[in-house]
Design an enzyme around this catalytic site. Sequence first.
Site, PDB file in Angstrom:
ATOM      1  N   ASP A 412       0.816  -1.210   0.000  1.00  0.00           N
ATOM      2  CA  ASP A 412       0.000   0.000   0.000  1.00  0.00           C
ATOM      3  C   ASP A 412       0.856   1.269   0.000  1.00  0.00           C
ATOM      4  O   ASP A 412       2.066   1.234   0.224  1.00  0.00           O
ATOM      5  CB  ASP A 412      -0.909  -0.017   1.222  1.00  0.00           C
ATOM      6  CG  ASP A 412      -2.177   0.814   1.049  1.00  0.00           C
ATOM      7  OD1 ASP A 412      -2.350   1.408  -0.029  1.00  0.00           O
ATOM      8  OD2 ASP A 412      -2.982   0.852   1.999  1.00  0.00           O
ATOM      9  N   GLU A 415       2.424   7.048  -2.099  1.00  0.00           N
ATOM     10  CA  GLU A 415       2.113   8.403  -2.571  1.00  0.00           C
ATOM     11  C   GLU A 415       2.468   9.493  -1.564  1.00  0.00           C
ATOM     12  O   GLU A 415       2.347  10.674  -1.877  1.00  0.00           O
ATOM     13  CB  GLU A 415       0.603   8.536  -2.851  1.00  0.00           C
ATOM     14  CG  GLU A 415       0.001   7.417  -3.636  1.00  0.00           C
ATOM     15  CD  GLU A 415      -0.566   6.318  -2.758  1.00  0.00           C
ATOM     16  OE1 GLU A 415      -1.452   5.607  -3.227  1.00  0.00           O
ATOM     17  OE2 GLU A 415      -0.106   6.164  -1.595  1.00  0.00           O
ATOM     18  N   ASP A 479      -9.043   3.267  -3.485  1.00  0.00           N
ATOM     19  CA  ASP A 479     -10.096   3.283  -2.465  1.00  0.00           C
ATOM     20  C   ASP A 479     -11.381   3.940  -2.983  1.00  0.00           C
ATOM     21  O   ASP A 479     -11.707   5.071  -2.623  1.00  0.00           O
ATOM     22  CB  ASP A 479      -9.596   4.032  -1.225  1.00  0.00           C
ATOM     23  CG  ASP A 479      -8.381   3.375  -0.608  1.00  0.00           C
ATOM     24  OD1 ASP A 479      -8.097   2.213  -0.939  1.00  0.00           O
ATOM     25  OD2 ASP A 479      -7.702   4.026   0.205  1.00  0.00           O
TER      26      ASP A 479
END
Length: 687
Positions: A412, A415, A479
């Site tokens: 995950d 960013e 998401d």
Amino acid sequence: MSTRKNPTPKFLEVTKSGFKLVLHGKVLLSHSKENPSIFIGKGTETVEMHRGNFEIQDYVEQRLPLRHFSVLDQPFKGESVIEFGESFPQFLADGASLVVKIKSNAESDGLYLELEGRRREMNRFWIRLEGEEKERIWGGGEQMSYFDLSGRRFPLWTSEPGVGRDKRSEITFKADAVKAGGDYYHTNYPQPSFISSRRYFAHFETTAYSVFDFRRKGKPEIEIWEVPKRIEFVSKPNFVELVEHISLKFGRQPPLPDWIYNGAIIGLKDGENSLLRLQKIRDAGVKVSALWCEDWVGLRNTSFGARLFWDWKNNEDRYPNLEEKIRELEKEGIRFMGYVNPYLCNDGELYQEALSDGYFALNGSGEVYLVDFGEFHCGVVDFTNPEAFRWFKERIIGQNMLDFGLSGWMADFGEYLPTDVKLFSGEDAKMMHNAWPTIWAQVNSEAVEERGKRGDALFFMRAGFTGVHKYCPLLWGGDQSVDFSRHDGLVTVICGALSSGILGNAYHHSDIGGYTSLFGNVRTPELIMRWAEMAAFTAVMRTHEGNRPKENIQIDQDETVLTHFARMTRIYVHMAPYLKEASKEAVERGLPVQRPLFIHYEGDETTFDIQDQYLFGRDVLVAPVWKAGINEWELYLPVGDKWIGLWNGDLYEGGQRIKVGAPIGKPPVFYREASSFKNLFEGIKNL
């Protein structure tokens, strides 16, 4: 302007007042003193990050057209050199402001520009290309709202996409109040590359903040916050060959692991109760390839919902005897998957280990830079430090995950690199921010490779940038909200798969039922079922409980949903021989599993504007129902083939829009009459 009289390469045409770049008859750039297409300038930006959401402002102090230029041919090198200045007097006094070498690329049958900025204070660059009024442009990384980029402006900066992603919606309005809203262009995975409907590909070699500005028809303009190192153009006779070239350039992914074809990856984060729930799900007839437990590391509670404890090792209290249970599952043909990201919470054991060895990025005071992830803080493992890079891939991914028995994980984030962090390498974090997802993918990839698990262990990522293709075997769409909304719901993952796929990412999937549940927005049974119908015709099926599992319906909490889901997994498993063939094509040719219709039907320009349908491999057309309360659905069948309805066996001519029944359980899916997998497809009606 001045030129030598030596013959110029075929891609450079010198005119009376300027020059043109031409590739296979396509004019890519036209520059003259009167109408310059290349600009340099100076700007001052402000960048503020709030939990992965960025507010970026730029004050442009100068934008200077490079009106004066001198062309120097070097045929013995197969290149031309163009020196640019703002004006002739400036050029004489100070020399060139920008030097561009134009070279042919024999391997790709294209051309590329090597650029060198000579004025260090100039930190902005613009180039205005030539286009056509009706030209379509696709790419820009993984774009979730618009597949065709023409007519809009797209900043390219890896970030949280935001909640709702639609400034007209109530949910985005509420999210903006807490700095968590987004807009149509926000994406986890930007990339400064695009494909034109004129059958050429353009790539800009930079990690700086960039903007694709396609608002002016026929005049695409690219803005970059540095002079890019290289710009590449490649032209091919058709889209298939373009995608093949792009996938070779950036790197192709390995085949999907054999175990993935056993069924869906079931995402549960319920501690050891996850194993009991998995048994109930299996007893209902669900085909299962893996149990995915993000919470294998433990949980913490926040106002956003249950969050993971970011200390990457098994939490014995939440999953006692997990190592043994993983072995038991594998004997039954089920793998176990977990979760990891590139940060360490400052109240965990691994944080102290990394701290003592100096593996964290620092702030301006020389202390560990702590990032606020929403009611807890983490250190940034500094992968520009070779020792930190090796430590993470060996100590955490190698020992704590692969050796422990994990067969895959969600890798995950990526960013969140702050732009004011101080890195071990001394590189500017503003320039490393976009590069970080690719480096993070490399950490994971090398860990898998060094354990001999390539093609068996499967990790998936949402963050990306140029070059992630070589390292990341599977993308996921990020998401999405738990709804049918136009800019953050089910339909957006189709666009994400298509835009990333044509740039060389063969495998894409999403959280079945969405993830983000905020401001009273919760899943419905209909949403889960429609999402599962789409997922059955993608590379990977995977469920997710979302950020607030207790407030949202799960697949095992409703008998109708569970029965429907079980059937969709049987369809997915039934399609395995066909999906394996598509995976083989991905490895050998770089063609994505989910393809835009125009890849194989480029003579039918109606397909250029379709972003809510896709080809699943070569032979299957899928038109997911992405609106609530719908029992009929309109779709387009491309010219050049006859199509058979998967559920009713009816034959349809291509080149028409049709309306078909689309009750839950029978999504609009068609296959080519000429398909060699016709018998396989016909068998689905009996499932």
